[in-house]
Design a protein around this motif. Structure first.
Motif, PDB file in Angstrom:
ATOM      1  N   GLY A 171     -45.819  34.169 -10.162  1.00  7.39           N
ATOM      2  CA  GLY A 171     -46.142  35.580  -9.944  1.00  7.39           C
ATOM      3  C   GLY A 171     -46.179  36.339 -11.253  1.00  7.39           C
ATOM      4  O   GLY A 171     -46.325  35.781 -12.336  1.00  7.39           O
ATOM      5  N   GLY A 172     -46.011  37.673 -11.184  1.00  6.09           N
ATOM      6  CA  GLY A 172     -46.072  38.505 -12.383  1.00  6.09           C
ATOM      7  C   GLY A 172     -47.502  38.694 -12.836  1.00  6.09           C
ATOM      8  O   GLY A 172     -48.467  38.391 -12.158  1.00  6.09           O
ATOM      9  N   GLY A 173     -47.665  39.218 -14.012  1.00  3.70           N
ATOM     10  CA  GLY A 173     -48.998  39.466 -14.561  1.00  3.70           C
ATOM     11  C   GLY A 173     -48.920  39.627 -16.056  1.00  3.70           C
ATOM     12  O   GLY A 173     -47.971  39.199 -16.706  1.00  3.70           O
ATOM     13  N   ASP A 174     -49.943  40.284 -16.643  1.00  2.00           N
ATOM     14  CA  ASP A 174     -49.977  40.439 -18.096  1.00  2.00           C
ATOM     15  C   ASP A 174     -48.804  41.274 -18.595  1.00  2.00           C
ATOM     16  O   ASP A 174     -48.274  41.042 -19.663  1.00  2.00           O
ATOM     17  N   LYS A 175     -48.410  42.273 -17.811  1.00  5.41           N
ATOM     18  CA  LYS A 175     -47.365  43.191 -18.268  1.00  5.41           C
ATOM     19  C   LYS A 175     -45.992  42.851 -17.694  1.00  5.41           C
ATOM     20  O   LYS A 175     -44.981  43.359 -18.156  1.00  5.41           O
ATOM     21  N   LYS A 176     -45.947  42.023 -16.629  1.00  4.71           N
ATOM     22  CA  LYS A 176     -44.683  41.740 -15.966  1.00  4.71           C
ATOM     23  C   LYS A 176     -44.420  40.249 -15.929  1.00  4.71           C
ATOM     24  O   LYS A 176     -45.338  39.454 -15.792  1.00  4.71           O
ATOM     25  N   SER A 177     -43.152  39.889 -16.044  1.00  5.70           N
ATOM     26  CA  SER A 177     -42.766  38.497 -15.881  1.00  5.70           C
ATOM     27  C   SER A 177     -42.526  38.225 -14.409  1.00  5.70           C
ATOM     28  O   SER A 177     -42.087  39.088 -13.669  1.00  5.70           O
ATOM     29  N   GLY A 178     -42.815  37.002 -14.007  1.00  2.00           N
ATOM     30  CA  GLY A 178     -42.584  36.637 -12.625  1.00  2.00           C
ATOM     31  C   GLY A 178     -41.202  36.033 -12.452  1.00  2.00           C
ATOM     32  O   GLY A 178     -40.318  36.189 -13.276  1.00  2.00           O
ATOM     33  N   SER A 179     -41.048  35.298 -11.346  1.00  2.00           N
ATOM     34  CA  SER A 179     -39.788  34.619 -11.056  1.00  2.00           C
ATOM     35  C   SER A 179     -39.809  33.260 -11.755  1.00  2.00           C
ATOM     36  O   SER A 179     -40.759  32.507 -11.626  1.00  2.00           O
ATOM     37  N   THR A 180     -38.763  32.956 -12.512  1.00  2.00           N
ATOM     38  CA  THR A 180     -38.730  31.731 -13.313  1.00  2.00           C
ATOM     39  C   THR A 180     -37.804  30.693 -12.691  1.00  2.00           C
ATOM     40  O   THR A 180     -36.684  31.017 -12.280  1.00  2.00           O
ATOM     41  N   ILE A 181     -38.276  29.447 -12.602  1.00  2.00           N
ATOM     42  CA  ILE A 181     -37.450  28.345 -12.106  1.00  2.00           C
ATOM     43  C   ILE A 181     -37.548  27.185 -13.095  1.00  2.00           C
ATOM     44  O   ILE A 181     -38.526  27.052 -13.817  1.00  2.00           O
ATOM     45  N   ARG A 182     -36.501  26.359 -13.116  1.00  2.00           N
ATOM     46  CA  ARG A 182     -36.465  25.214 -14.034  1.00  2.00           C
ATOM     47  C   ARG A 182     -36.174  23.960 -13.229  1.00  2.00           C
ATOM     48  O   ARG A 182     -35.183  23.893 -12.512  1.00  2.00           O
ATOM     49  N   LEU A 183     -37.046  22.981 -13.319  1.00  2.00           N
ATOM     50  CA  LEU A 183     -36.888  21.710 -12.620  1.00  2.00           C
ATOM     51  C   LEU A 183     -36.402  20.681 -13.639  1.00  2.00           C
ATOM     52  O   LEU A 183     -37.116  20.348 -14.582  1.00  2.00           O
ATOM     53  N   SER A 184     -35.163  20.188 -13.449  1.00  2.00           N
ATOM     54  CA  SER A 184     -34.566  19.267 -14.408  1.00  2.00           C
ATOM     55  C   SER A 184     -34.567  17.848 -13.863  1.00  2.00           C
ATOM     56  O   SER A 184     -34.331  17.618 -12.673  1.00  2.00           O
ATOM     57  N   PHE A 185     -34.809  16.885 -14.748  1.00  2.00           N
ATOM     58  CA  PHE A 185     -34.868  15.472 -14.377  1.00  2.00           C
ATOM     59  C   PHE A 185     -33.906  14.701 -15.273  1.00  2.00           C
ATOM     60  O   PHE A 185     -33.977  14.787 -16.501  1.00  2.00           O
ATOM     61  N   GLY A 186     -32.994  13.909 -14.639  1.00  2.00           N
ATOM     62  CA  GLY A 186     -32.003  13.152 -15.389  1.00  2.00           C
ATOM     63  C   GLY A 186     -32.470  11.735 -15.681  1.00  2.00           C
ATOM     64  O   GLY A 186     -33.475  11.252 -15.141  1.00  2.00           O
ATOM     65  N   GLU A 187     -31.700  11.049 -16.515  1.00  2.00           N
ATOM     66  CA  GLU A 187     -32.075   9.695 -16.899  1.00  2.00           C
ATOM     67  C   GLU A 187     -31.928   8.720 -15.729  1.00  2.00           C
ATOM     68  O   GLU A 187     -32.484   7.627 -15.759  1.00  2.00           O
ATOM     69  N   ASP A 188     -31.179   9.113 -14.697  1.00  2.00           N
ATOM     70  CA  ASP A 188     -31.046   8.259 -13.514  1.00  2.00           C
ATOM     71  C   ASP A 188     -32.289   8.293 -12.629  1.00  2.00           C
ATOM     72  O   ASP A 188     -32.464   7.422 -11.773  1.00  2.00           O
ATOM     73  N   GLU A 189     -33.098   9.306 -12.795  1.00  2.00           N
ATOM     74  CA  GLU A 189     -34.238   9.492 -11.903  1.00  2.00           C
ATOM     75  C   GLU A 189     -35.423   8.665 -12.413  1.00  2.00           C
ATOM     76  O   GLU A 189     -36.175   9.095 -13.280  1.00  2.00           O
ATOM     77  N   VAL A 190     -35.555   7.484 -11.843  1.00  2.00           N
ATOM     78  CA  VAL A 190     -36.596   6.553 -12.262  1.00  2.00           C
ATOM     79  C   VAL A 190     -37.732   6.584 -11.246  1.00  2.00           C
ATOM     80  O   VAL A 190     -37.516   6.372 -10.049  1.00  2.00           O
ATOM     81  N   PHE A 191     -38.933   6.882 -11.714  1.00  2.00           N
ATOM     82  CA  PHE A 191     -40.113   6.940 -10.854  1.00  2.00           C
ATOM     83  C   PHE A 191     -41.048   5.798 -11.227  1.00  2.00           C
ATOM     84  O   PHE A 191     -41.382   5.612 -12.396  1.00  2.00           O
ATOM     85  N   ASN A 192     -41.485   5.066 -10.211  1.00  2.00           N
ATOM     86  CA  ASN A 192     -42.347   3.914 -10.447  1.00  2.00           C
ATOM     87  C   ASN A 192     -43.826   4.232 -10.290  1.00  2.00           C
ATOM     88  O   ASN A 192     -44.674   3.364 -10.487  1.00  2.00           O
ATOM     89  N   SER A 193     -44.138   5.464  -9.905  1.00  2.00           N
ATOM     90  CA  SER A 193     -45.538   5.835  -9.719  1.00  2.00           C
ATOM     91  C   SER A 193     -45.695   7.335  -9.827  1.00  2.00           C
ATOM     92  O   SER A 193     -44.716   8.086  -9.768  1.00  2.00           O
ATOM     93  N   ALA A 194     -46.935   7.772  -9.955  1.00  2.00           N
ATOM     94  CA  ALA A 194     -47.229   9.207  -9.999  1.00  2.00           C
ATOM     95  C   ALA A 194     -46.801   9.872  -8.696  1.00  2.00           C
ATOM     96  O   ALA A 194     -46.309  11.007  -8.696  1.00  2.00           O
ATOM     97  N   GLN A 195     -46.978   9.167  -7.563  1.00  2.00           N
ATOM     98  CA  GLN A 195     -46.613   9.747  -6.274  1.00  2.00           C
ATOM     99  C   GLN A 195     -45.100   9.980  -6.179  1.00  2.00           C
ATOM    100  O   GLN A 195     -44.649  10.996  -5.662  1.00  2.00           O
ATOM    101  N   GLU A 196     -44.305   9.030  -6.699  1.00  2.00           N
ATOM    102  CA  GLU A 196     -42.862   9.203  -6.677  1.00  2.00           C
ATOM    103  C   GLU A 196     -42.452  10.418  -7.515  1.00  2.00           C
ATOM    104  O   GLU A 196     -41.542  11.152  -7.160  1.00  2.00           O
ATOM    105  N   MET A 197     -43.145  10.617  -8.623  1.00  2.00           N
ATOM    106  CA  MET A 197     -42.836  11.782  -9.458  1.00  2.00           C
ATOM    107  C   MET A 197     -43.206  13.074  -8.722  1.00  2.00           C
ATOM    108  O   MET A 197     -42.453  14.058  -8.745  1.00  2.00           O
ATOM    109  N   ALA A 198     -44.360  13.081  -8.063  1.00  2.00           N
ATOM    110  CA  ALA A 198     -44.772  14.264  -7.302  1.00  2.00           C
ATOM    111  C   ALA A 198     -43.768  14.553  -6.185  1.00  2.00           C
ATOM    112  O   ALA A 198     -43.416  15.709  -5.946  1.00  2.00           O
TER     113      ALA A 198
END
Length: 812
Positions: A171-198
């Motif tokens: 959301g937000g625009g040129d003059k306003k910031s939107g809502s910010t979220i951070r998606l964190s991935f640890g070293e334990d999270e092993v994905f074997n394919s693009a679909q698993e990552m999605a």
């Protein structure tokens, strides 16, 4: 005559109108080019100044509203908040001002608050009320949860290449910031394919929150990850509100995603393959860089595995087979454990190549061994969460139930409130715990802590705790009394805690599920003897807090009839109540006075009948600070004149403090009345302190009800504080989901979100855009005229030079 070069260098530093431009003065033409350019754009300057004045007025209005909103919320927080020591909306505030003392040798067996309308004594307390309880052991879960598996030395360890994070702004625009979220991935999270990552991105979106004007919701309501036909990972905006990736961290993640411009989707740089996601290293090579943490009864030692692999013991005994490596590793590690824990902790290799740890055998001792991550735990065969001699609440249900988990998790979860749904929001296989008729669903990847939290937060009416010292779960009914119960069922409930049917338990305390050491204790009613106005009463209550004609007594211990009775003495401490009410009247009158003045004071006009508009930048630069201050005070007068919202708020507040009917009569009888001033039309609250003190001495409950009565709790009408609170929240509430009328209009510093999302700010932003547009237009005109006059000067200078040259050739 001046040369062209001298003209080019003879530039003048112009006023702010020209910014950084170099304007050639009219030395050749004799014209005042600067004045001519300034006159040509005078209309633009006037337009910009007019817009700036309007914007300043809007900002002043915004500040005026915000000042009132702050006062309103200060009044709410001070006199209606349950965290305030001057909460006139709380019955306990008035009760605390009434000091009730228990008398007699058994006085410590009770505590009391309030004042009884009867003569009361407690003659005996035969039994205290108790809640039903159930304790059960966890050995059946620890045995499975602490199982170790073979260390597969010849099998590589797969680690994540994409440990890091993706930061999204929605959301937000040129003059306003939107809502910010951070998606964190640890070293334990092993994905074997693009679909698993999605799928993993979608799972994290489900846990993250995005805040919009409609409130805070799971991010997966707005964003969704998928894989396109080329194998790229795509994050798509489901609502077409636009988002962007503002940051990517982690070397592997940075190879896949990059920062984006605001749009409806973000796409990975290239098709994502397993080689982009997973790294494969030898097990010993991987473990050499790791550390394990051994905790015995709260004392933790960290052991670098590099030291174990580099020890002579390991090097001299580790041969080619996996079993020999496990034995060599266990022997070397055991030497280190022996030195760290004086022989209290030991490890050896099992016949299957797994590790077997042992600690002290005394009751209550706890030993845990774990790596810095589950990847390390799994590489050493310790399993998720590591090894422990007692149950760990971080363990998953799959870990503690072992092979039996497959047969338990067979039900399909629904989307009903409270039901378990997996990260992809698809039907998941779950198992059920049923407590006192409340059904709760869990997936095999849920942890013991998740189970406890969900049970404790449900309507099951029990509290569940776990002690690693005793190794037991402890259930306690939230309500005391003989009717309290703890019934446990469901496939998962039976597997974890055993089946409990309270209706089949005859004894007050009985062994239930002996194979897992379950013990059930029935609830009890309080039994006591009281004398009320000379009449002896044998009473039974489900709670230890009982009401005796207005006197609230909490039973704390037992004593027999025939010993000294407990009597009660009540005195009133009215000073705190009176002081608080006086302060409330002052604060209320200050607020309504400012409200009334704000909408009833007309704007001032100068001697010519013109309104005082904000000073322009030129006017500010030409006048003294004292003049500017005096002028702005006049210009700010009457900014909110005729505002219907403020007028309605004032009327509602006045109605709140001059209630009609029974409450109105009660308010007047305790010394609170509304006074109207015909000189300015202002109604304020008046306090007769003597009447209030008299009412507190004669009928403190009447005073309390006049302030605290509320239809929401069954009263026939609202007291003064309920009506006041409702009105102030209607206009000044600061919550994002349902802001008050004035907060919607002007925003408030008490809610950061509202500062950029309010009606006046929208108008200010619109005026700023108009100002920017007109400044761009003026800048373009200045550039046009500057270029024209510069060309003219250079042309005239060239002609003058040619004339001088011809004149010289002709001999002057």
């Amino acid at each position: 005559m001046a040369s062209v070069t001298s003209l080019m260098n003879s530039t003048s530093s112009t006023s702010s109108l020209y910014g950084n431009r170099n304007v050639i003065s009219g030395l050749a033409s004799g014209m005042d080019t600067e004045a001519m350019i300034e006159n040509s754009v005078a209309g633009y300057k006037t337009k910009i100044s007019s817009l700036q004045q309007k914007m300043t007025q809007m900002q002043w209005k915004q500040d005026a509203y915000r000042s009132l909103i702050t006062q309103m919320n200060n009044l709410l927080n001070k006199y209606t908040s349950y965290t305030s020591s001057t909460n006139l909306f709380s019955s306990s505030f008035f009760s605390k001002a009434i000091n009730t003392v228990a008398n007699g040798a058994n006085a410590a067996k009770v505590s009391a608050t309030g004042k009884s309308s009867s003569n009361v004594s407690i003659d005996a307390i035969k039994q205290l009320a108790e809640a039903a309880s159930y304790t059960v052991g966890t050995n059946h879960l620890v045995d499975k949860g602490s199982d170790t598996s073979k260390i597969e030395w010849n099998k590589n360890v797969e680690t994540s290449k994409v440990a890091g994070s993706i930061t999204l702004e929605y959301g937000g625009g040129d003059k306003k910031s939107g809502s910010t979220i951070r998606l964190s991935f640890g070293e334990d999270e092993v994905f074997n394919s693009a679909q698993e990552m999605a799928d993993a991105i979608n799972a994290k979106l489900k846990e993250a929150k995005i805040t919009t004007s409609s409130g805070s919701n799971s991010a997966d309501n707005y964003l969704e990850a998928s894989v396109d036909a080329t194998g790229r990972v795509v994050i798509n905006d489901k609502k077409n509100n636009n988002f962007r990736i503002t940051g990517v961290s982690g070397e592997g993640m940075e190879k896949i995603f990059e920062e984006t411009e605001r749009g409806s989707l973000a796409v990975s740089k290239a098709p994502v393959k397993k080689a982009d996601l997973v790294d494969s290293v030898g097990r010993e090579e991987y473990l050499k860089d790791q550390t394990i943490y051994v905790n015995l009864d709260g004392k933790t030692k960290s052991i670098k595995l590099e030291d174990i692999f580099n020890s002579d013991t390991y090097k001299n005994t580790a041969k080619g087979t996996e079993q020999e490596k496990s034995e060599a590793f266990a022997t070397a590690l055991n030497e280190r454990l022996n030195s760290e824990f004086n022989g209290k902790v030991k490890v050896e290799a099992n016949a299957d190549g797994s590790l077997k740890f042992t600690g002290p055998e005394n009751n209550g001792s706890t030993l845990t061994i774990k790596g810095g991550s589950d990847a390390v735990n799994n590489a050493l065969g310790l399993g998720e969460g590591g090894y422990s001699t007692t149950l760990q609440t971080s363990w998953t249900l799959k870990k503690v139930l072992g092979d039996s988990a497959a047969g338990l998790f067979t039900e399909a979860a629904t989307n009903a409130d409270g039901d378990y749904v997996d990260s992809a929001d698809k039907a998941a296989k779950v198992a059920t715990i049923e407590i006192n008729g409340t059904k709760l669903q869990f997936g095999e990847d849920d942890t013991i802590q998740t189970v406890m939290d969900k049970i404790n937060g449900s309507d099951a009416g029990v509290e569940l705790k776990y002690s690693s010292m005793t190794g037991n779960f402890a259930f306690t009914a939230k309500e005391t009394g003989a009717d309290s119960k703890i019934d446990i069922g469901g496939t998962l409930g039976t597997a974890l805690f055993g089946r409990v049917d309270s209706s089949q338990i005859a004894d007050d305390k009985a062994e239930v599920n002996p194979d897992i050491k379950g013990t059930y204790t029935k609830g009890k009613d309080a039994e006591f003897v009281a004398t009320v106005n000379g009449e002896r009463l044998e009473l039974t209550r489900s709670s230890n807090t009982v009401d005796l004609d207005g006197l609230s007594v909490t039973l704390k211990g037992t004593f027999d009839e025939g010993s000294e009775k407990i009597t009660f003495t009540t005195t009133s401490d009215s000073d705190k109540i009176v002081d608080t009410v006086k302060a409330f009247v002052e604060d209320y009158n200050k607020l309504v006075t400012e409200l009334h003045n704000a909408y009833s004071t007309m704007p001032l006009q100068d001697s010519k009948g013109n309104d005082y508009l904000p000073l322009t930048e030129d006017e500010i630069s030409k006048n003294s600070e004292s003049y500017i201050k005096s002028y702005e005070e006049k210009a700010k007068t009457g900014l909110l004149f005729g505002d219907s919202d403020l007028s309605n708020l004032y009327t509602r507040l006045t109605q709140s403090v001059q209630s009609s009917g029974e409450i109105g009569a009660a308010l007047r009888s305790i010394g609170l009345s509304v006074e109207y001033s015909s000189s300015n039309g202002l109604s304020t609250l008046n306090l007769d302190e003597e009447k209030l003190r008299s009412a507190l001495d004669s009928d403190p409950d009447k005073v309390k009800n006049a302030f605290t009565a509320s239809t929401s709790t069954g009263a026939s009408s609202n007291g003064i504080m309920a009506g006041l609170k409702s009105t102030l929240e209607m206009y000044g509430k600061t919550s994002i989901g349902s802001p008050g009328i004035l907060v919607k209009k002007a925003g408030t510093t008490l809610s950061s979100y509202s500062l950029s999302d309010n009606e006046i700010q929208d108008k200010i932003d619109s005026l700023q855009k108009q100002i920017d547009k007109w400044q761009d237009k003026m800048s373009d005109r200045i550039d046009f005229y500057t270029n024209q006059f510069t060309r003219l000067e250079m042309l005239i200078n060239q002609m003058n030079s040619q004339s001088s040259a011809l004149s010289g050739m002709m001999g002057g």
